[in-house]
Design an enzyme around this catalytic site. Sequence first.
Site, PDB file in Angstrom:
ATOM      1  CD  GLU A 171      -3.700  -2.328   7.186  1.00  0.00           C
ATOM      2  OE1 GLU A 171      -2.632  -2.601   6.629  1.00  0.00           O
ATOM      3  OE2 GLU A 171      -4.297  -1.261   7.002  1.00  0.00           O
ATOM      4  N   GLY A 176       2.377   2.489  10.776  1.00  0.00           N
ATOM      5  CA  GLY A 176       3.314   3.601  10.626  1.00  0.00           C
ATOM      6  C   GLY A 176       4.010   4.006  11.921  1.00  0.00           C
ATOM      7  N   GLY A 180       2.721  -0.924   4.323  1.00  0.00           N
ATOM      8  CA  GLY A 180       2.821   0.487   3.968  1.00  0.00           C
ATOM      9  C   GLY A 180       4.265   0.898   3.746  1.00  0.00           C
ATOM     10  N   GLY A 181       4.854   1.546   4.736  1.00  0.00           N
ATOM     11  CA  GLY A 181       6.195   2.122   4.617  1.00  0.00           C
ATOM     12  C   GLY A 181       7.236   1.222   3.958  1.00  0.00           C
ATOM     13  CG  ASN A 237      -1.808   1.204   1.296  1.00  0.00           C
ATOM     14  OD1 ASN A 237      -1.831   2.011   0.368  1.00  0.00           O
ATOM     15  ND2 ASN A 237      -2.546   1.343   2.382  1.00  0.00           N
ATOM     16  CD1 TRP A 238       3.754   1.093  -2.800  1.00  0.00           C
ATOM     17  CD2 TRP A 238       3.654   2.194  -4.754  1.00  0.00           C
ATOM     18  NE1 TRP A 238       4.528   0.406  -3.708  1.00  0.00           N
ATOM     19  CE2 TRP A 238       4.477   1.056  -4.914  1.00  0.00           C
ATOM     20  CE3 TRP A 238       3.447   3.031  -5.852  1.00  0.00           C
ATOM     21  CZ2 TRP A 238       5.090   0.751  -6.133  1.00  0.00           C
ATOM     22  CZ3 TRP A 238       4.057   2.720  -7.064  1.00  0.00           C
ATOM     23  CH2 TRP A 238       4.872   1.590  -7.193  1.00  0.00           C
ATOM     24  CE  LYS A 239      -0.433   3.203   4.683  1.00  0.00           C
ATOM     25  NZ  LYS A 239      -0.372   3.310   6.133  1.00  0.00           N
ATOM     26  CB  SER A 276       5.190  -1.633  11.967  1.00  0.00           C
ATOM     27  OG  SER A 276       4.761  -0.310  12.240  1.00  0.00           O
ATOM     28  CD  GLU A 317      -3.221   5.436   6.570  1.00  0.00           C
ATOM     29  OE1 GLU A 317      -3.201   5.454   5.319  1.00  0.00           O
ATOM     30  OE2 GLU A 317      -2.312   4.919   7.248  1.00  0.00           O
ATOM     31  CG  HIS A 343      -6.096   1.934   5.060  1.00  0.00           C
ATOM     32  ND1 HIS A 343      -5.655   2.847   6.001  1.00  0.00           N
ATOM     33  CD2 HIS A 343      -5.084   1.054   4.888  1.00  0.00           C
ATOM     34  CE1 HIS A 343      -4.428   2.524   6.379  1.00  0.00           C
ATOM     35  NE2 HIS A 343      -4.056   1.435   5.719  1.00  0.00           N
TER      36      HIS A 343
HETATM   37  P1  13P Z   1       2.825   0.535   7.709  1.00  0.00           P
HETATM   38  O1  13P Z   1       3.355  -0.742   7.115  1.00  0.00           O
HETATM   39  O2  13P Z   1       3.548   1.761   7.231  1.00  0.00           O
HETATM   40  O3  13P Z   1       2.709   0.445   9.199  1.00  0.00           O
HETATM   41  O4  13P Z   1       1.319   0.718   7.157  1.00  0.00           O
HETATM   42  C1  13P Z   1       0.444  -0.345   7.243  1.00  0.00           C
HETATM   43  C2  13P Z   1      -0.748  -0.031   6.431  1.00  0.00           C
HETATM   44  O5  13P Z   1      -1.523   0.857   6.782  1.00  0.00           O
HETATM   45  C3  13P Z   1      -0.968  -0.788   5.201  1.00  0.00           C
HETATM   46  O6  13P Z   1      -2.225  -0.546   4.674  1.00  0.00           O
END
Ligand code: 13P
Length: 254
Positions: free
Chosen positions: A169, A175, A236-237, A9-11, A215, A99, A97
């Site tokens: 999640e 994050g 994500g990251g 997930n590149w966000k 994470s 977010e 998600h």
């Molecule tokens: P991180 O891997 O940056 O914690 O993010 C997880 C995430 O929200 C994937 O959708």
Amino acid sequence: MRVQIAAANWKMNLTVREAEKLLEVLLGESYELTENQKVVFAVPAPYLTIAEEKIAKHSQMFIAAQNVYSKKSGAYTGEVSVTMLQSIGVDHVIIGHSERREYFGETDELIAGKVNICLETNITSIFCCGEALPVREVNQQNSYVSHQLEESLFYLPAEQIVKVVIAYEPIWAIGTGKTASSEQVQEMHAFIRSQIEKRYGIEEAQSISILYGGSVKAANAKEIFSQPDVDGGLVGGASLIAEEFIAIIKALKV
Ligand code: 13P
């Protein structure tokens, strides 16, 4: 055997050049993916077509949108529809998600509408659920996640729910660098699976992939993915760093 999935997930990150470069490096690696494994890249909406073209020759790789609207077309300025995704060959989408729930006010009801429209158009939903820290601190995570599943998924008939991928999640692990322990992850995944079993049956429970997100990185992926009820991760990251995500893909169970 449940499909094992490494989903990036590149966000809201990367320019188009950076996105192309990252995909080139990732696709340049050889993975020897089994038939039971797949890799999904949830890229920002403006890059969906480019990403689709790049992965076209990779049979076990897929592109996902990070969001979609619950209507097929119309006067909804700024939104993207399943019809649009379908017309460019995008077959996965992240729904609900945390977010989007937190910053864009997405409700369980809206999220259910999005899951429905994806099912109508044969787009695979990666449905996100998970509790915030205050919920975990009072040990209410099971009832919280169970409520999210009830409201946005468990009204589906059995033949439809098995087409959905679930991503657990925990918000406190997103994050933050604070990964849930593999015991905490396994415990929640087993709980989610038990809820599916209770509602639908063992066959359905055993066929739905449940991913962990929060994470995940090269250093912890193998241990988390090796848990019996974990079927890969939503990352994500670490998915923005080629060598990290390559290692995460390679950590998938066969
Ligand atoms: P991180 O891997 O940056 O914690 O993010 C997880 C995430 O929200 C994937 O959708």
